[in-house]
Enzyme design. Structure first.
Site, PDB file in Angstrom:
ATOM      1  N   GLY A 140       0.799  -1.231   0.000  1.00 26.20           N
ATOM      2  CA  GLY A 140       0.000   0.000   0.000  1.00 26.20           C
ATOM      3  C   GLY A 140       0.828   1.276   0.000  1.00 26.20           C
ATOM      4  O   GLY A 140       0.283   2.365   0.179  1.00 26.20           O
ATOM      5  N   ARG A 164      19.350   6.681  -7.928  1.00 28.47           N
ATOM      6  CA  ARG A 164      18.724   7.075  -9.202  1.00 28.47           C
ATOM      7  C   ARG A 164      19.769   7.327 -10.280  1.00 28.47           C
ATOM      8  O   ARG A 164      19.511   7.124 -11.465  1.00 28.47           O
ATOM      9  CB  ARG A 164      17.840   8.307  -8.979  1.00 28.47           C
ATOM     10  CG  ARG A 164      16.530   7.935  -8.329  1.00 28.47           C
ATOM     11  CD  ARG A 164      15.723   9.096  -7.822  1.00 28.47           C
ATOM     12  NE  ARG A 164      14.555   8.571  -7.097  1.00 28.47           N
ATOM     13  CZ  ARG A 164      13.906   9.207  -6.140  1.00 28.47           C
ATOM     14  NH1 ARG A 164      14.279  10.426  -5.780  1.00 28.47           N
ATOM     15  NH2 ARG A 164      12.867   8.651  -5.543  1.00 28.47           N
ATOM     16  N   GLY A 186      11.659  -4.678 -37.539  1.00 27.48           N
ATOM     17  CA  GLY A 186      10.395  -5.145 -38.111  1.00 27.48           C
ATOM     18  C   GLY A 186       9.894  -6.372 -37.358  1.00 27.48           C
ATOM     19  O   GLY A 186      10.105  -6.503 -36.146  1.00 27.48           O
ATOM     20  N   GLU A 195      12.745   3.020  -8.388  1.00 27.74           N
ATOM     21  CA  GLU A 195      13.521   4.111  -7.764  1.00 27.74           C
ATOM     22  C   GLU A 195      12.913   5.493  -8.077  1.00 27.74           C
ATOM     23  O   GLU A 195      13.603   6.478  -8.287  1.00 27.74           O
ATOM     24  CB  GLU A 195      15.012   4.002  -8.101  1.00 27.74           C
ATOM     25  CG  GLU A 195      15.583   2.708  -7.517  1.00 27.74           C
ATOM     26  CD  GLU A 195      17.061   2.679  -7.233  1.00 27.74           C
ATOM     27  OE1 GLU A 195      17.691   3.739  -7.203  1.00 27.74           O
ATOM     28  OE2 GLU A 195      17.571   1.564  -7.038  1.00 27.74           O
ATOM     29  N   THR A 197       9.053   6.874 -10.016  1.00 26.17           N
ATOM     30  CA  THR A 197       8.492   6.901 -11.375  1.00 26.17           C
ATOM     31  C   THR A 197       8.923   8.179 -12.108  1.00 26.17           C
ATOM     32  O   THR A 197       9.358   9.155 -11.483  1.00 26.17           O
ATOM     33  CB  THR A 197       6.952   6.900 -11.307  1.00 26.17           C
ATOM     34  OG1 THR A 197       6.546   8.053 -10.556  1.00 26.17           O
ATOM     35  CG2 THR A 197       6.413   5.644 -10.644  1.00 26.17           C
TER      36      THR A 197
HETATM   37  N1  CAA Z   1      17.359  14.219   0.342  1.00 21.55           N
HETATM   38  C1  CAA Z   1      17.253  14.505   1.683  1.00 21.55           C
HETATM   39  N2  CAA Z   1      16.076  14.734   2.295  1.00 21.55           N
HETATM   40  C2  CAA Z   1      14.975  14.670   1.548  1.00 21.55           C
HETATM   41  C3  CAA Z   1      15.017  14.380   0.170  1.00 21.55           C
HETATM   42  C4  CAA Z   1      16.263  14.154  -0.433  1.00 21.55           C
HETATM   43  N3  CAA Z   1      16.353  13.877  -1.731  1.00 21.55           N
HETATM   44  N4  CAA Z   1      13.745  14.373  -0.312  1.00 21.55           N
HETATM   45  C5  CAA Z   1      12.943  14.658   0.731  1.00 21.55           C
HETATM   46  N5  CAA Z   1      13.697  14.847   1.847  1.00 21.55           N
HETATM   47  C6  CAA Z   1      13.229  15.217   3.180  1.00 21.55           C
HETATM   48  C7  CAA Z   1      12.475  16.544   3.112  1.00 21.55           C
HETATM   49  O1  CAA Z   1      13.357  17.634   3.234  1.00 21.55           O
HETATM   50  C8  CAA Z   1      11.512  16.451   4.280  1.00 21.55           C
HETATM   51  O2  CAA Z   1      12.162  16.785   5.482  1.00 21.55           O
HETATM   52  P1  CAA Z   1      11.602  18.016   6.400  1.00 21.55           P
HETATM   53  O3  CAA Z   1      10.180  17.652   6.668  1.00 21.55           O
HETATM   54  O4  CAA Z   1      12.488  17.989   7.585  1.00 21.55           O
HETATM   55  O5  CAA Z   1      11.714  19.222   5.546  1.00 21.55           O
HETATM   56  C9  CAA Z   1      11.219  14.943   4.356  1.00 21.55           C
HETATM   57  O6  CAA Z   1      12.277  14.258   3.659  1.00 21.55           O
HETATM   58  C10 CAA Z   1       9.899  14.591   3.724  1.00 21.55           C
HETATM   59  O7  CAA Z   1       9.910  15.094   2.407  1.00 21.55           O
HETATM   60  P2  CAA Z   1       8.567  15.264   1.569  1.00 21.55           P
HETATM   61  O8  CAA Z   1       7.570  16.011   2.401  1.00 21.55           O
HETATM   62  O9  CAA Z   1       8.907  15.810   0.247  1.00 21.55           O
HETATM   63  O10 CAA Z   1       8.068  13.775   1.452  1.00 21.55           O
HETATM   64  P3  CAA Z   1       6.832  13.170   0.661  1.00 21.55           P
HETATM   65  O11 CAA Z   1       6.173  12.199   1.552  1.00 21.55           O
HETATM   66  O12 CAA Z   1       6.011  14.265   0.061  1.00 21.55           O
HETATM   67  O13 CAA Z   1       7.549  12.307  -0.495  1.00 21.55           O
HETATM   68  C11 CAA Z   1       8.500  11.857  -2.631  1.00 21.55           C
HETATM   69  C12 CAA Z   1       8.287  12.858  -1.493  1.00 21.55           C
HETATM   70  C13 CAA Z   1       9.517  12.537  -3.535  1.00 21.55           C
HETATM   71  C14 CAA Z   1       7.221  11.583  -3.401  1.00 21.55           C
HETATM   72  C15 CAA Z   1       9.066  10.503  -2.078  1.00 21.55           C
HETATM   73  O14 CAA Z   1       8.101   9.819  -1.330  1.00 21.55           O
HETATM   74  C16 CAA Z   1       9.582   9.612  -3.164  1.00 21.55           C
HETATM   75  O15 CAA Z   1      10.721   9.757  -3.604  1.00 21.55           O
HETATM   76  N6  CAA Z   1       8.769   8.588  -3.613  1.00 21.55           N
HETATM   77  C17 CAA Z   1       9.229   7.583  -4.537  1.00 21.55           C
HETATM   78  C18 CAA Z   1       9.635   6.352  -3.781  1.00 21.55           C
HETATM   79  C19 CAA Z   1      10.698   5.564  -4.501  1.00 21.55           C
HETATM   80  O16 CAA Z   1      11.531   6.105  -5.210  1.00 21.55           O
HETATM   81  N7  CAA Z   1      10.700   4.272  -4.271  1.00 21.55           N
HETATM   82  C20 CAA Z   1      11.720   3.441  -4.802  1.00 21.55           C
HETATM   83  C21 CAA Z   1      11.734   2.127  -4.098  1.00 21.55           C
HETATM   84  S1  CAA Z   1      13.315   1.364  -4.106  1.00 21.55           S
HETATM   85  C22 CAA Z   1      13.489   0.604  -5.591  1.00 21.55           C
HETATM   86  O17 CAA Z   1      12.751   0.804  -6.500  1.00 21.55           O
HETATM   87  C23 CAA Z   1      14.700  -0.291  -5.694  1.00 21.55           C
HETATM   88  C24 CAA Z   1      14.603  -1.325  -6.792  1.00 21.55           C
HETATM   89  O18 CAA Z   1      13.818  -2.223  -6.721  1.00 21.55           O
HETATM   90  C25 CAA Z   1      15.522  -1.272  -7.878  1.00 21.55           C
END
Ligand code: CAA
Length: 380
Positions: free
Chosen positions: A122, A236, A332, A356, A358
């Site tokens: 989820g 990434r 083709g 990692e 979308t």
């Molecule tokens: N570096 C450091 N800190 C970061 C950051 C970064 N790049 N991005 C966010 N933060 C911090 C923010 O500063 C914030 O801290 P404060 O509240 O203290 O300011 C905190 O983290 C929360 O940030 P957001 O409010 O922006 O968080 P969000 O819940 O809105 O999420 C998002 C943001 C970008 C959508 C994030 O959830 C995300 O990256 N989602 C995608 C998930 C993902 O990439 N999953 C991959 C799974 S692993 C995988 O795929 C491996 C594989 O199989 C190959």
């Protein structure tokens, strides 16, 4: 050093990965001996410092090697990138001295393979809504919950698990734990049947009353979400390098086919519509490579690269998909069959726009960085 890392990876990919990639795809499995060979070449501890048994390479050297390995077999390379950038990377960035001493030598030697457990059934893109709970009990946490899409899940010995330690605080109540496979209560689910990178091992992992010592906490309690985000910034760039590798493989196949295949009495490479596709592929691959080099260069210099990593990942993954699409078009009907590698490359490319983060999320991160935001992240 950078050239040596790339060359070693290229040789290994040419001799050991490319010739086996189609058979692994059919079998949906990669024999363990290939991970052991990769470990002997140092590919399981590429950025781990020498004192812990790794190669101690910078990010740019690592990214170059990842591109070459992906060019040989992306399904193999993805396991290495999760192990190196996400698991070793988190321990290097946020682990304490004892955790580094205990885990890094085993990871670098290949005795342990690492897995990164963030997503849940989820909680995919909305990673901060994860529900796996870690409840304190004396000097331990008791874990309950299910992780999804765990790369290397079937054979990993170490799971980097993101858990909720304060559910009321959302992403500010997330912690990061190092969970060793030997701990009772870890259940490995069935292998996912995927469209592409079929030979990579992707599982559901369930924790049931799994008692993990508090010494396994990486960084501070409730500060795990930033660890997850920081290592994803770095990861990434490696997925962008993977995308360049897949694109180059598709491009090489397309060029060779266009020069050999004759229609209307001449090689199809002489037709301008084919040339246009080849020119666009060449241009986009170079541009993607430059974006990867820029982001990897920033990481090598210890500088923030959130925006640059997302740009590299977004553009390179789109490039891989377009290149694989055009490579099939150039082939083709032949390209639509499993007799030709482009069919697999097309399927393998698809995931690069999903895992990692979308493509939609990469757009959002880039826009947030460009426009400025109250939550401007720093990945230094
Ligand atoms: N570096 C450091 N800190 C970061 C950051 C970064 N790049 N991005 C966010 N933060 C911090 C923010 O500063 C914030 O801290 P404060 O509240 O203290 O300011 C905190 O983290 C929360 O940030 P957001 O409010 O922006 O968080 P969000 O819940 O809105 O999420 C998002 C943001 C970008 C959508 C994030 O959830 C995300 O990256 N989602 C995608 C998930 C993902 O990439 N999953 C991959 C799974 S692993 C995988 O795929 C491996 C594989 O199989 C190959």
């Amino acid at each position: 050093m950078r050239e040596m890392a790339r060359k070693t990876a290229r040789d290994f990919a040419e001799k050991r990965l490319k010739p086996n990639a189609a058979a692994w795809d059919e079998a949906e499995e990669i024999p363990g001996e290939f991970y052991r060979e990769a470990a002997e070449l140092g590919f399981l501890g590429m950025m781990v410092p020498d004192e812990f048994g790794g190669l101690g390479l910078d990010y740019a050297s690592y990214a170059g090697a990842m591109e070459e390995l992906a060019r040989g077999a992306a399904a193999f390379q993805v396991g290495l990138t999760v192990h190196n950038s996400l698991v070793c990377g988190a321990i290097l960035a946020a682990g304490n001295g004892d955790q580094k001493k205990r885990c890094l030598p085993k990871l670098a030697s290949g005795e342990w393979i690492g897995a990164y457990c963030l997503s849940e059934p989820g909680a995919g893109t909305d990673a901060g809504s994860l529900k796996t709970a870690a409840v304190p009990a004396g000097d331990s946490y008791v874990l309950n919950g299910t992780k999804a899409w765990v790369t290397n899940g079937g054979f990993a010995s170490l799971f980097l698990v993101f858990v909720s330690t304060d559910p009321a605080r959302g992403n500010k109540g997330i912690s990061c734990l190092l969970v060793e496979r030997s701990i009772p209560g870890i259940h490995i689910g069935k292998k996912e049947k995927k469209l592409g990178i079929r030979a990579s091992d992707t599982r559901e992992v369930r924790f049931e009353n799994c008692r993990v010592p508090k010494s396994a906490l990486v960084g501070e309690e409730n500060h795990g979400f930033k660890v997850a985000m920081q290592v994803l910034d770095r990861g990434r760039v490696a997925i962008a390098a993977q995308s360049v590798g897949i694109a180059r493989a598709a491009f090489d196949e397309a060029v060779a086919y266009a020069q050999g295949r004759e229609q209307f009495g001449r090689p199809i490479a002489q037709f301008q519509m084919i040339q246009m596709k080849i020119a666009r592929m060449a241009m986009e691959i170079d541009a993607a490579k430059l974006l990867v080099d820029r982001a990897a260069g920033l990481l090598s210099a210890g500088l923030p690269c959130t925006k640059e990593a997302s740009m590299a990942k977004l553009f390179a993954s789109q490039t891989a998909n377009r290149a694989a699409f055009d490579a099939i078009q150039i082939h083709g009907g032949n390209g639509y069959t499993r007799e030709f590698p482009v069919e697999r490359l097309y399927r393998d490319a698809r995931i690069t726009e999903i895992y990692e983060g979308t493509s939609e999320i990469q757009h959002l991160i880039i826009a947030r960085e460009v426009l400025g935001s109250s939550k401007k992240p720093s990945s230094a």
